[in-house]
Motif scaffolding. Structure first.
Motif, PDB file in Angstrom:
ATOM      1  N   ILE A  38       0.857  -1.183   0.000  1.00 40.52           N
ATOM      2  CA  ILE A  38       0.000   0.000   0.000  1.00 40.52           C
ATOM      3  C   ILE A  38       0.892   1.231   0.000  1.00 40.52           C
ATOM      4  O   ILE A  38       1.756   1.377   0.876  1.00 40.52           O
ATOM      5  CB  ILE A  38      -0.895   0.003   1.250  1.00 40.52           C
ATOM      6  N   TYR A  39       0.699   2.135  -0.962  1.00 40.57           N
ATOM      7  CA  TYR A  39       1.536   3.321  -1.072  1.00 40.57           C
ATOM      8  C   TYR A  39       0.756   4.587  -0.715  1.00 40.57           C
ATOM      9  O   TYR A  39      -0.475   4.642  -0.845  1.00 40.57           O
ATOM     10  CB  TYR A  39       2.098   3.439  -2.487  1.00 40.57           C
ATOM     11  N   ALA A  40       1.515   5.591  -0.299  1.00 44.74           N
ATOM     12  CA  ALA A  40       0.900   6.836   0.164  1.00 44.74           C
ATOM     13  C   ALA A  40       0.094   7.534  -0.919  1.00 44.74           C
ATOM     14  O   ALA A  40      -0.861   8.256  -0.612  1.00 44.74           O
ATOM     15  CB  ALA A  40       1.982   7.777   0.708  1.00 44.74           C
ATOM     16  N   ASP A  41       0.460   7.354  -2.182  1.00 46.42           N
ATOM     17  CA  ASP A  41      -0.277   8.019  -3.260  1.00 46.42           C
ATOM     18  C   ASP A  41      -1.520   7.244  -3.671  1.00 46.42           C
ATOM     19  O   ASP A  41      -2.185   7.601  -4.654  1.00 46.42           O
ATOM     20  CB  ASP A  41       0.628   8.262  -4.468  1.00 46.42           C
ATOM     21  N   GLU A 101      -9.567  -1.210   5.803  1.00 51.34           N
ATOM     22  CA  GLU A 101      -8.230  -1.212   6.404  1.00 51.34           C
ATOM     23  C   GLU A 101      -7.206  -0.584   5.466  1.00 51.34           C
ATOM     24  O   GLU A 101      -6.335   0.187   5.904  1.00 51.34           O
ATOM     25  CB  GLU A 101      -7.812  -2.637   6.746  1.00 51.34           C
ATOM     26  N   VAL A 102      -7.286  -0.905   4.190  1.00 44.93           N
ATOM     27  CA  VAL A 102      -6.342  -0.349   3.222  1.00 44.93           C
ATOM     28  C   VAL A 102      -6.527   1.156   3.118  1.00 44.93           C
ATOM     29  O   VAL A 102      -5.546   1.920   3.060  1.00 44.93           O
ATOM     30  CB  VAL A 102      -6.511  -1.028   1.851  1.00 44.93           C
ATOM     31  N   ALA A 103      -7.775   1.622   3.096  1.00 46.38           N
ATOM     32  CA  ALA A 103      -8.037   3.064   3.053  1.00 46.38           C
ATOM     33  C   ALA A 103      -7.450   3.747   4.286  1.00 46.38           C
ATOM     34  O   ALA A 103      -6.880   4.848   4.199  1.00 46.38           O
ATOM     35  CB  ALA A 103      -9.536   3.320   2.960  1.00 46.38           C
ATOM     36  N   ASP A 104      -7.561   3.096   5.450  1.00 45.63           N
ATOM     37  CA  ASP A 104      -6.970   3.646   6.673  1.00 45.63           C
ATOM     38  C   ASP A 104      -5.454   3.749   6.545  1.00 45.63           C
ATOM     39  O   ASP A 104      -4.841   4.738   6.984  1.00 45.63           O
ATOM     40  CB  ASP A 104      -7.314   2.766   7.873  1.00 45.63           C
ATOM     41  N   ARG A 112      -2.898  11.681   7.751  1.00 44.73           N
ATOM     42  CA  ARG A 112      -4.284  12.122   7.881  1.00 44.73           C
ATOM     43  C   ARG A 112      -4.985  11.240   8.910  1.00 44.73           C
ATOM     44  O   ARG A 112      -4.596  10.086   9.106  1.00 44.73           O
ATOM     45  CB  ARG A 112      -5.024  12.009   6.542  1.00 44.73           C
ATOM     46  N   PRO A 113      -6.030  11.750   9.550  1.00 43.21           N
ATOM     47  CA  PRO A 113      -6.783  10.901  10.483  1.00 43.21           C
ATOM     48  C   PRO A 113      -7.390   9.709   9.736  1.00 43.21           C
ATOM     49  O   PRO A 113      -7.981   9.880   8.667  1.00 43.21           O
ATOM     50  CB  PRO A 113      -7.879  11.833  11.021  1.00 43.21           C
ATOM     51  N   ASP A 114      -7.239   8.506  10.293  1.00 43.01           N
ATOM     52  CA  ASP A 114      -7.883   7.338   9.708  1.00 43.01           C
ATOM     53  C   ASP A 114      -9.309   7.259  10.243  1.00 43.01           C
ATOM     54  O   ASP A 114      -9.806   8.204  10.866  1.00 43.01           O
ATOM     55  CB  ASP A 114      -7.081   6.079   9.997  1.00 43.01           C
ATOM     56  N   SER A 115      -9.993   6.140  10.026  1.00 45.50           N
ATOM     57  CA  SER A 115     -11.396   6.057  10.446  1.00 45.50           C
ATOM     58  C   SER A 115     -11.540   6.228  11.955  1.00 45.50           C
ATOM     59  O   SER A 115     -12.474   6.885  12.427  1.00 45.50           O
ATOM     60  CB  SER A 115     -11.998   4.723   9.993  1.00 45.50           C
ATOM     61  N   THR A 116     -10.595   5.682  12.726  1.00 50.71           N
ATOM     62  CA  THR A 116     -10.639   5.872  14.176  1.00 50.71           C
ATOM     63  C   THR A 116     -10.396   7.330  14.533  1.00 50.71           C
ATOM     64  O   THR A 116     -11.080   7.903  15.387  1.00 50.71           O
ATOM     65  CB  THR A 116      -9.592   4.978  14.868  1.00 50.71           C
ATOM     66  N   GLY A 117      -9.438   7.951  13.865  1.00 51.89           N
ATOM     67  CA  GLY A 117      -9.157   9.366  14.118  1.00 51.89           C
ATOM     68  C   GLY A 117     -10.340  10.252  13.791  1.00 51.89           C
ATOM     69  O   GLY A 117     -10.647  11.212  14.521  1.00 51.89           O
ATOM     70  N   ARG A 118     -11.029   9.942  12.699  1.00 56.25           N
ATOM     71  CA  ARG A 118     -12.201  10.748  12.322  1.00 56.25           C
ATOM     72  C   ARG A 118     -13.338  10.562  13.328  1.00 56.25           C
ATOM     73  O   ARG A 118     -14.078  11.504  13.630  1.00 56.25           O
ATOM     74  CB  ARG A 118     -12.650  10.370  10.916  1.00 56.25           C
ATOM     75  N   CYS A 119     -13.452   9.350  13.870  1.00 63.19           N
ATOM     76  CA  CYS A 119     -14.451   9.112  14.898  1.00 63.19           C
ATOM     77  C   CYS A 119     -14.160   9.948  16.140  1.00 63.19           C
ATOM     78  O   CYS A 119     -15.061  10.572  16.716  1.00 63.19           O
ATOM     79  CB  CYS A 119     -14.495   7.625  15.255  1.00 63.19           C
TER      80      CYS A 119
END
Length: 383
Positions: A38-41, A101-104, A112-119
């Motif tokens: 999984i890459y940052a871009d 998970e991959v999107a996170d 950037r905030p992941d799904s937990t961070g956004r919560c």
């Protein structure tokens, strides 16, 4: 979690950071254990040929080419390691969870905030304005966290995610968790809010706490020293090739580079030629021809350390320049040596690291802090 598994690729001369996790790639009736990189871009390498993205991964999951579930009796292979057949196989996640998970991971790679961070951001919004809409946003974002990770989003082993789940549940409804099997009351909501306010207070105290040994990370931006270039006057004196006469055991050298390569050979004639070379380019050419001292590779780091100490001890104004770099990480770039410089991804950057060590020693001297005696032999230029 994959965040500690680092990977990268080069794209148009730029390093793209990445990470990886295991997946199964299905070919006919065999499942191959593969790395999903999984890459940052947003690019993904699924091991099925070429790069794709989240949309492409979703298509591969729908087709079964990338698999999150396996079939009993099917063959499996870990390349060059083992082969087996599945029996009583169970999958830990489904396709939707893998995509989440991959999107996170992509979010984390981009800071950037992941799904937990956004919560948790939604929780902060609710604490600031306790409306039902804001509470429902907490619920929406909590349910967006991959299901098997809805346990320690708070990082609290004692409470698990209890306060978060209570806040995400409407009054009168049952908490959707085997650990908290209660109907939510107004009092439970109030306790959950109090938990988050106390948590924020403890975090605020931790944020301003100064570790007893000092900061854990540099407070100054990294500094790059470009060896051989004179268009950086502020840090030019930090270059080994900068004109700075060094006197060692009665012998003078025009630069640290001259001194280092002269000391690399035990042949007096070669040492004199290197010391008299008109510039550092000639020094390197001569040094490549000169016979090297026995055991030099094992000793060179100690020699460079002592030479850097000597340079800044004999040139106080240069020492002040080094001290002025604060606690910045020093990145020393040059061509020709992965060992000494930061010229590539596999480089050691030893000169940059040693400059930081010498800077720390100078700071101790400046502050009047005594350093323990080395107890070893000093650098000698005996012939």
């Amino acid at each position: 979690m994959t965040r500690s598994r680092r990977a990268y690729r080069d794209a148009d001369g730029h390093r793209v950071e990445g990470t990886w996790r295991h997946v199964f790639v299905r070919n006919a009736d065999t499942y191959y254990l593969a790395d999903l990189v999984i890459y940052a871009d947003g690019a993904l390498d699924t091991g099925t040929g070429g790069l794709t993205d989240l949309t492409g991964l979703a298509a591969l999951l729908r087709s079964g080419r990338v698999a999150t579930t396996v079939t009993d009796g099917a063959r499996a292979s870990a390349h060059h390691l083992a082969q087996w057949r599945f029996a009583e196989a169970t999958g830990a996640i489904d396709a939707g969870t893998l995509l989440a998970e991959v999107a996170d991971e992509i979010d984390r790679l981009n800071d950037r905030p992941d799904s937990t961070g956004r919560c948790l951001q939604a929780v902060q919004a609710y604490l600031a304005d306790a409306t039902e809409d804001n509470r429902l946003r907490v619920r929406e974002r909590y349910l967006a966290v991959p299901e098997h990770l809805r346990v320690y989003a708070l990082g609290d082993m004692d409470h698990r995610d209890g306060p978060l789940k209570i806040l995400a549940t409407a009054i009168g409804d049952t908490v959707e968790d085997y650990y908290y099997d209660d109907v939510v009351t107004p009092e439970m909501h109030a306790e959950a809010v109090e938990y988050f306010r106390d948590r924020d207070l403890h975090q605020a105290r931790a944020d301003v706490r100064i570790p007893p040994d000092g900061p854990e990370r540099p407070g100054t931006a990294p500094l790059t020293v470009y060896q051989g270039r004179q268009d950086h006057p502020d840090n030019g004196v930090l270059q080994n090739g900068y004109p700075a006469i060094l006197t060692i055991d009665g012998t003078t050298y025009p630069t640290l580079t001259h001194a280092y390569w002269a000391l690399a050979t035990a042949d007096p004639a070669w040492r004199d030629r290197i010391a008299a070379a008109p510039d550092t380019y000639d020094v390197v050419e001569l040094a490549e021809q000169a016979p090297r001292r026995p055991g030099w590779p094992a000793a060179r780091l100690a020699v460079m350390t002592q030479l850097l100490r000597t340079k800044f001890a004999q040139h106080p104004s240069m020492a002040r320049t080094l001290l002025a770099t604060g606690d910045a990480r020093i990145i020393y770039t040059a061509l020709g040596s992965d060992y000494w410089t930061a010229s590539g991804p596999q480089s050691s950057n030893w000169i940059g690291r040693l400059l930081e060590v010498v800077r720390s020693e100078l700071a101790a001297l400046d502050a009047g802090i005594p350093l323990p005696a080395a107890g070893g032999a000093e650098l000698s230029d005996s012939r």
